[in-house]
Design an enzyme around this catalytic site. Sequence first.
Site, mmCIF file in Angstrom:
data_model
loop_
_atom_site.group_PDB
_atom_site.id
_atom_site.type_symbol
_atom_site.label_atom_id
_atom_site.label_comp_id
_atom_site.label_asym_id
_atom_site.label_seq_id
_atom_site.Cartn_x
_atom_site.Cartn_y
_atom_site.Cartn_z
ATOM 1 N N GLY A 36 42.516 74.419 12.212
ATOM 2 C CA GLY A 36 42.941 73.219 12.955
ATOM 3 C C GLY A 36 42.152 73.095 14.251
ATOM 4 N N HIS A 37 42.045 74.201 14.991
ATOM 5 C CA HIS A 37 41.250 74.193 16.224
ATOM 6 C C HIS A 37 39.787 73.862 15.898
ATOM 7 C CE1 HIS A 37 44.468 77.215 17.455
ATOM 8 N NE2 HIS A 37 44.545 76.334 18.422
ATOM 9 N N ARG A 189 51.115 80.242 15.868
ATOM 10 C CA ARG A 189 52.393 80.956 15.718
ATOM 11 C C ARG A 189 52.650 81.389 14.274
ATOM 12 N NH1 ARG A 189 53.761 77.645 20.152
ATOM 13 N NH2 ARG A 189 54.656 78.856 21.856
HETATM 14 P P1 AMP Z 1 46.866 75.412 21.087
HETATM 15 O O1 AMP Z 1 45.894 76.520 20.964
HETATM 16 O O2 AMP Z 1 48.085 75.578 20.236
HETATM 17 O O3 AMP Z 1 47.181 75.065 22.519
HETATM 18 O O4 AMP Z 1 46.141 74.124 20.482
HETATM 19 C C1 AMP Z 1 44.906 73.672 20.991
HETATM 20 C C2 AMP Z 1 44.613 72.317 20.390
HETATM 21 O O5 AMP Z 1 44.542 72.421 18.970
HETATM 22 C C3 AMP Z 1 45.715 71.281 20.682
HETATM 23 O O6 AMP Z 1 45.129 70.018 20.942
HETATM 24 C C4 AMP Z 1 46.498 71.278 19.397
HETATM 25 O O7 AMP Z 1 47.202 70.070 19.162
HETATM 26 C C5 AMP Z 1 45.389 71.466 18.374
HETATM 27 N N1 AMP Z 1 45.936 71.952 17.108
HETATM 28 C C6 AMP Z 1 46.825 72.970 16.914
HETATM 29 N N2 AMP Z 1 47.141 73.086 15.611
HETATM 30 C C7 AMP Z 1 46.436 72.121 14.959
HETATM 31 C C8 AMP Z 1 46.338 71.714 13.593
HETATM 32 N N3 AMP Z 1 47.031 72.322 12.629
HETATM 33 N N4 AMP Z 1 45.525 70.669 13.285
HETATM 34 C C9 AMP Z 1 44.812 70.042 14.261
HETATM 35 N N5 AMP Z 1 44.865 70.363 15.569
HETATM 36 C C10 AMP Z 1 45.664 71.396 15.916
#
Ligand code: AMP
Length: 284
Positions: A36-37, A189
């Site tokens: 996703g990232h 998570r």
């Molecule tokens: P985080 O590391 O959880 O703070 O996420 C960093 C970025 O990645 C944020 O903009 C999230 O919304 C995005 N993100 C997290 N999970 C996903 C996913 N499954 N698909 C797309 N973007 C994601």
Amino acid sequence: MILFKKAAELDRYLAGKRQKGIDTGFVPTMGALHEGHISLIRESRANCQLTISSIFVNPTQFNDSHDFEKYPSTIEPDINGLEAAGCDVLFLPSIHEIYPNGTDHLPIYQLGYLETVLEGKFRPGHFQGVCQVVDRLLGIVQPGQLFLGQKDYQQCMVIKKLVELTNRKTRIIICPTLREKTGLAMSSRNMRLNSEEKEKALCIYNTLRFLKQELKPGYQEDLKERAVNYLTAEGFRVDYIEIADAGNLELIRNWDGSTPLVALIAAFLNEVRLIDNMILTMES
Ligand code: AMP
């Protein structure tokens, strides 16, 4: 990929790039990276000449210290993954680089309604913390475009509001949620779930699909109650299941049949709190 640990050094490097008119894309993260990232990095690379990512687990956005302590960290594979995806710059700051004057007197942002509902209601202070770190990061990176995931739907809205409040020129691009083949939304998570729990976590996605299938104009209480009962019976502790106006997150009790809607869920599976959402009023 160039790695910076000091804000001043990154600032100097990027100032030179800006002077040359190079357009920059920024993907802030908390690490424990997954596809996703990486999809955000790809989107930035497709649209910008220089892609910058950051990894920083921001303590001020965790209302639960246990959640902060348990947040997964996989720094080496993260660096390799970013490099393989073609990320140009990684900012890996210490807490002192982000909050040089400590965390006691950080700004307060006037987020209004947005921080009173859903994640804002169940995680008091969370969005203030998000704004503190994103404001600081945007101040250092000053990107032309900021790439965010729809997975954190309310956070996207909060950051849009932050950009308005602080008069920044950064354009916000919201990218689709990447899911496992099963439908489970990818999340750092998820690393805390065992294989049985991962299978169970699918119930959240199934609930969103159920809401989408069953949605009809009129009162939504009964539908939401059925959804809560299903997840509870499957062993989840539900924080909320809501149906909201997709444009402003106003909670919808009685749907007129035309307002675009989003369904949002937050629920604990054992110790792990999971969130997901789905636009209800579009194909797919
Ligand atoms: P985080 O590391 O959880 O703070 O996420 C960093 C970025 O990645 C944020 O903009 C999230 O919304 C995005 N993100 C997290 N999970 C996903 C996913 N499954 N698909 C797309 N973007 C994601």
